[in-house]
Design a protein around this motif. Structure first.
Motif, PDB file in Angstrom:
ATOM      1  N   SER A 100       0.869  -1.179   0.000  1.00 49.99           N
ATOM      2  CA  SER A 100       0.000   0.000   0.000  1.00 49.99           C
ATOM      3  C   SER A 100       0.904   1.226   0.000  1.00 49.99           C
ATOM      4  N   LEU A 101       0.570   2.193  -0.855  1.00 53.86           N
ATOM      5  CA  LEU A 101       1.469   3.334  -1.027  1.00 53.86           C
ATOM      6  C   LEU A 101       0.687   4.569  -1.436  1.00 53.86           C
ATOM      7  N   PRO A 102       1.269   5.752  -1.254  1.00 55.55           N
ATOM      8  CA  PRO A 102       0.580   6.992  -1.635  1.00 55.55           C
ATOM      9  C   PRO A 102       0.574   7.187  -3.147  1.00 55.55           C
ATOM     10  N   TYR A 103      -0.467   7.861  -3.610  1.00 51.68           N
ATOM     11  CA  TYR A 103      -0.662   8.098  -5.043  1.00 51.68           C
ATOM     12  C   TYR A 103      -1.394   9.429  -5.175  1.00 51.68           C
ATOM     13  N   PRO A 104      -0.971  10.300  -6.083  1.00 50.32           N
ATOM     14  CA  PRO A 104      -1.578  11.630  -6.157  1.00 50.32           C
ATOM     15  C   PRO A 104      -3.093  11.589  -6.388  1.00 50.32           C
ATOM     16  N   THR A 105      -3.824  12.324  -5.580  1.00 50.50           N
ATOM     17  CA  THR A 105      -5.282  12.380  -5.693  1.00 50.50           C
ATOM     18  C   THR A 105      -5.707  12.874  -7.066  1.00 50.50           C
ATOM     19  N   ARG A 106      -4.966  13.824  -7.611  1.00 54.60           N
ATOM     20  CA  ARG A 106      -5.358  14.400  -8.899  1.00 54.60           C
ATOM     21  C   ARG A 106      -5.259  13.384 -10.032  1.00 54.60           C
ATOM     22  N   TYR A 107      -4.476  12.328  -9.834  1.00 54.55           N
ATOM     23  CA  TYR A 107      -4.407  11.253 -10.825  1.00 54.55           C
ATOM     24  C   TYR A 107      -5.511  10.214 -10.589  1.00 54.55           C
ATOM     25  N   PRO A 145      -3.289  15.869  -0.833  1.00 54.40           N
ATOM     26  CA  PRO A 145      -2.664  15.672  -2.149  1.00 54.40           C
ATOM     27  C   PRO A 145      -2.537  14.212  -2.558  1.00 54.40           C
ATOM     28  N   PHE A 146      -2.692  13.282  -1.591  1.00 54.48           N
ATOM     29  CA  PHE A 146      -2.495  11.875  -1.905  1.00 54.48           C
ATOM     30  C   PHE A 146      -3.657  11.023  -1.421  1.00 54.48           C
ATOM     31  N   VAL A 147      -3.921   9.960  -2.162  1.00 55.76           N
ATOM     32  CA  VAL A 147      -4.751   8.866  -1.691  1.00 55.76           C
ATOM     33  C   VAL A 147      -3.812   7.696  -1.411  1.00 55.76           C
ATOM     34  N   PHE A 205     -15.701  -4.946 -10.800  1.00 52.72           N
ATOM     35  CA  PHE A 205     -14.457  -4.401 -11.336  1.00 52.72           C
ATOM     36  C   PHE A 205     -13.469  -4.357 -10.180  1.00 52.72           C
ATOM     37  N   PHE A 206     -12.338  -5.026 -10.347  1.00 49.82           N
ATOM     38  CA  PHE A 206     -11.349  -5.143  -9.284  1.00 49.82           C
ATOM     39  C   PHE A 206     -10.112  -4.346  -9.687  1.00 49.82           C
ATOM     40  N   PRO A 207      -9.902  -3.167  -9.087  1.00 46.60           N
ATOM     41  CA  PRO A 207      -8.716  -2.383  -9.446  1.00 46.60           C
ATOM     42  C   PRO A 207      -7.448  -3.137  -9.049  1.00 46.60           C
ATOM     43  N   SER A 208      -6.503  -3.247  -9.966  1.00 46.79           N
ATOM     44  CA  SER A 208      -5.244  -3.908  -9.623  1.00 46.79           C
ATOM     45  C   SER A 208      -4.498  -3.120  -8.551  1.00 46.79           C
ATOM     46  N   SER A 209      -4.767  -1.827  -8.465  1.00 46.66           N
ATOM     47  CA  SER A 209      -4.304  -1.004  -7.342  1.00 46.66           C
ATOM     48  C   SER A 209      -5.539  -0.300  -6.800  1.00 46.66           C
ATOM     49  N   GLU A 210      -6.063  -0.799  -5.684  1.00 52.23           N
ATOM     50  CA  GLU A 210      -7.374  -0.366  -5.199  1.00 52.23           C
ATOM     51  C   GLU A 210      -7.272   0.735  -4.143  1.00 52.23           C
ATOM     52  N   LEU A 211      -8.126   1.737  -4.280  1.00 52.31           N
ATOM     53  CA  LEU A 211      -8.216   2.806  -3.297  1.00 52.31           C
ATOM     54  C   LEU A 211      -8.483   2.229  -1.913  1.00 52.31           C
ATOM     55  N   THR A 212      -7.692   2.695  -0.929  1.00 49.47           N
ATOM     56  CA  THR A 212      -7.758   2.175   0.428  1.00 49.47           C
ATOM     57  C   THR A 212      -7.844   3.346   1.396  1.00 49.47           C
ATOM     58  N   GLY A 213      -8.745   3.266   2.344  1.00 46.72           N
ATOM     59  CA  GLY A 213      -8.888   4.339   3.312  1.00 46.72           C
ATOM     60  C   GLY A 213      -7.664   4.477   4.203  1.00 46.72           C
ATOM     61  N   ALA A 214      -7.293   5.716   4.547  1.00 51.77           N
ATOM     62  CA  ALA A 214      -6.159   5.975   5.424  1.00 51.77           C
ATOM     63  C   ALA A 214      -6.408   7.261   6.188  1.00 51.77           C
ATOM     64  N   LEU A 215      -6.047   7.264   7.467  1.00 52.50           N
ATOM     65  CA  LEU A 215      -6.267   8.445   8.301  1.00 52.50           C
ATOM     66  C   LEU A 215      -5.501   9.659   7.781  1.00 52.50           C
ATOM     67  N   LEU A 216      -4.397   9.402   7.090  1.00 49.84           N
ATOM     68  CA  LEU A 216      -3.578  10.498   6.580  1.00 49.84           C
ATOM     69  C   LEU A 216      -4.195  11.169   5.366  1.00 49.84           C
ATOM     70  N   ASN A 217      -5.252  10.557   4.797  1.00 46.02           N
ATOM     71  CA  ASN A 217      -5.857  11.070   3.572  1.00 46.02           C
ATOM     72  C   ASN A 217      -7.353  11.325   3.772  1.00 46.02           C
ATOM     73  N   PRO A 218      -7.728  12.308   4.563  1.00 49.60           N
ATOM     74  CA  PRO A 218      -9.147  12.545   4.828  1.00 49.60           C
ATOM     75  C   PRO A 218      -9.916  12.895   3.552  1.00 49.60           C
ATOM     76  N   GLY A 219     -11.147  12.422   3.487  1.00 42.17           N
ATOM     77  CA  GLY A 219     -12.009  12.741   2.363  1.00 42.17           C
ATOM     78  C   GLY A 219     -11.783  11.894   1.133  1.00 42.17           C
ATOM     79  N   THR A 220     -10.991  10.821   1.267  1.00 40.48           N
ATOM     80  CA  THR A 220     -10.732   9.959   0.106  1.00 40.48           C
ATOM     81  C   THR A 220     -11.049   8.495   0.380  1.00 40.48           C
ATOM     82  N   ALA A 221     -11.659   8.181   1.515  1.00 36.24           N
ATOM     83  CA  ALA A 221     -11.967   6.779   1.832  1.00 36.24           C
ATOM     84  C   ALA A 221     -13.000   6.244   0.851  1.00 36.24           C
ATOM     85  N   PRO A 222     -12.803   5.054   0.312  1.00 35.56           N
ATOM     86  CA  PRO A 222     -13.767   4.500  -0.638  1.00 35.56           C
ATOM     87  C   PRO A 222     -15.089   4.155   0.033  1.00 35.56           C
TER      88      PRO A 222
END
Length: 374
Positions: A73-80, A91-93, A347-364
């Motif tokens: 699990s790793l950070p990825y730019p929200t804008r992407y 800035p990251f999900v 649909f199963f994303p090969s890299s799936e969005l995952t909730g994280a406390l460091l990324n508020p407002g982006t939890a799936p």
């Protein structure tokens, strides 16, 4: 050294095997992807082709088993990841990359094993983009944002898969990938094996990749270069690479279909399982990106409605945004509804969005986390 300093290169001698992979071709999408009149008519044609494929594919049977394993699990730019949609200030999900182990039996009784998305994440930081990320967040800081769950060889061992049993390796596209340790090399490698060629961890495996992408890696465009490691492909044994020229049926209920746009030669794994049909790719990072009206991620549903979009792209490299949109609609049309929540699709994303406390407002709103079949 910046990304720009590393990007000006001469064309590389990437292996270009003349062989064609010995799988039955699926021609259902060929005309749809190139239909005359522009991308609007192609979208209609793609939707119709996907419906036809769905009916035909269901009749091919099912694989013996499908298992998924979390790798990193790793950070990825929200804008992407949530292109034009999310309104979170972060800035990251966080995305979780997963390995799929798919096993089936040929009609003659031969067992087959495919590893889909076997990312060697210990080496992916050589990718120019992630190399810069690592320099900006070294050591302890990286440990806060990056969680390594397991590696490919350990996952295979836990699944009872002998590396010698693996027949095929495949990715939805070759961004960030370094497969030298999996396939071996024809000469020493200064960074990982300076004194002798790399010995293949999967001695009988062959890489399945679209010929278009393999050929493009020899001389990448500046928009493509930050995401590839083309130099790691130069010394791969040519006989270990099986180029694909379009969509193919690998086995009963197992197909690789061309879904261009996110990258040249992008492809999606399609599986027919106990719960119905699944599609796996990185064209989107969450299943709710295919039904954005059902999303609770702030801004996603509103943005999709405002733009008149039925899907939300993963857009770190928009090689052809129109094609990627159409490809995501193909996946949306092929798959079945989730048995866990009928608002969402398989649909199963090969890299799936995952909730994280460091990324508020982006939890799936909803996550699949795994596929279990057989």
């Amino acid at each position: 050294m910046s990304i720009a300093d590393r990007l000006i290169t001469e064309p590389l001698a990437i292996p270009r095997p003349a062989v064609t992979a010995p799988f039955p071709r699926i021609d259902t999408f060929d005309k749809a992807l190139t239909a005359p009149g522009g991308f609007g008519p192609r979208l209609r044609a793609c939707r119709t082709a996907a419906l036809n494929f769905r009916r035909e594919f269901a009749a091919t049977g099912r694989p013996d088993s499908v298992r998924t394993h979390d790798l990193i699990s790793l950070p990825y730019p929200t804008r992407y990841g949530l292109f034009r949609a999310a309104i979170s200030p972060t800035p990251f999900v966080t995305i979780s990359n997963r390995l799929l182990i798919v096993r089936w039996t040929e009609t003659d009784g031969t067992p087959r094993t495919l590893l889909f998305e076997p990312s060697d994440h210990e080496l992916d930081s050589y990718t120019p983009y992630f190399d810069d990320m690592k320099r900006l967040a070294p050591g302890p800081v990286r440990g806060v944002f990056v969680h390594e769950h397991t590696d490919v060889l350990t996952a295979c061992r836990r699944a009872g898969v002998d590396p010698a049993e693996v027949d095929y390796l495949a990715f939805d596209h070759l961004h960030t990938q370094d497969v030298r340790r999996w396939l071996g090399t024809t000469s020493p490698q200064p960074d990982i094996s300076p004194n002798q060629p790399v010995v293949a961890a999967f001695p009988n495996a062959k890489l399945l990749a679209q010929r278009d992408e393999l050929e493009a890696m020899a001389d990448l465009h500046p928009f493509q270069r930050p995401w590839y490691q083309p130099s790691t492909f130069v010394d791969l044994p040519p006989e270990k690479i099986l180029p694909l020229d379009g969509s193919v049926l690998l086995g009963p209920g197992v197909a690789l279909i061309t879904t261009p746009g996110h990258a040249m030669g992008n492809q999606s794994l399609v599986l027919n399982t106990d719960t119905g049909i699944w599609a796996i790719s990185e064209n989107a990072i969450a299943t709710e990106c295919l039904t954005p009206d059902q999303s609770r991620i702030p801004g996603l549903a509103k943005a999709a409605k405002s733009w008149g979009h039925e899907v939300v792209l993963n857009a770190n490299t928009i090689e052809t945004a129109y094609e990627q949109y159409n490809s995501l609609v193909i996946e949306k049309t092929i798959v079945d509804v989730s048995q866990q929540d009928s608002r969402f699709l398989q649909f199963f994303p090969s890299s799936e969005l995952t909730g994280a406390l460091l990324n508020p407002g982006t939890a799936p709103t909803f996550t699949h986390r795994a596929i279990r079949h057989g």
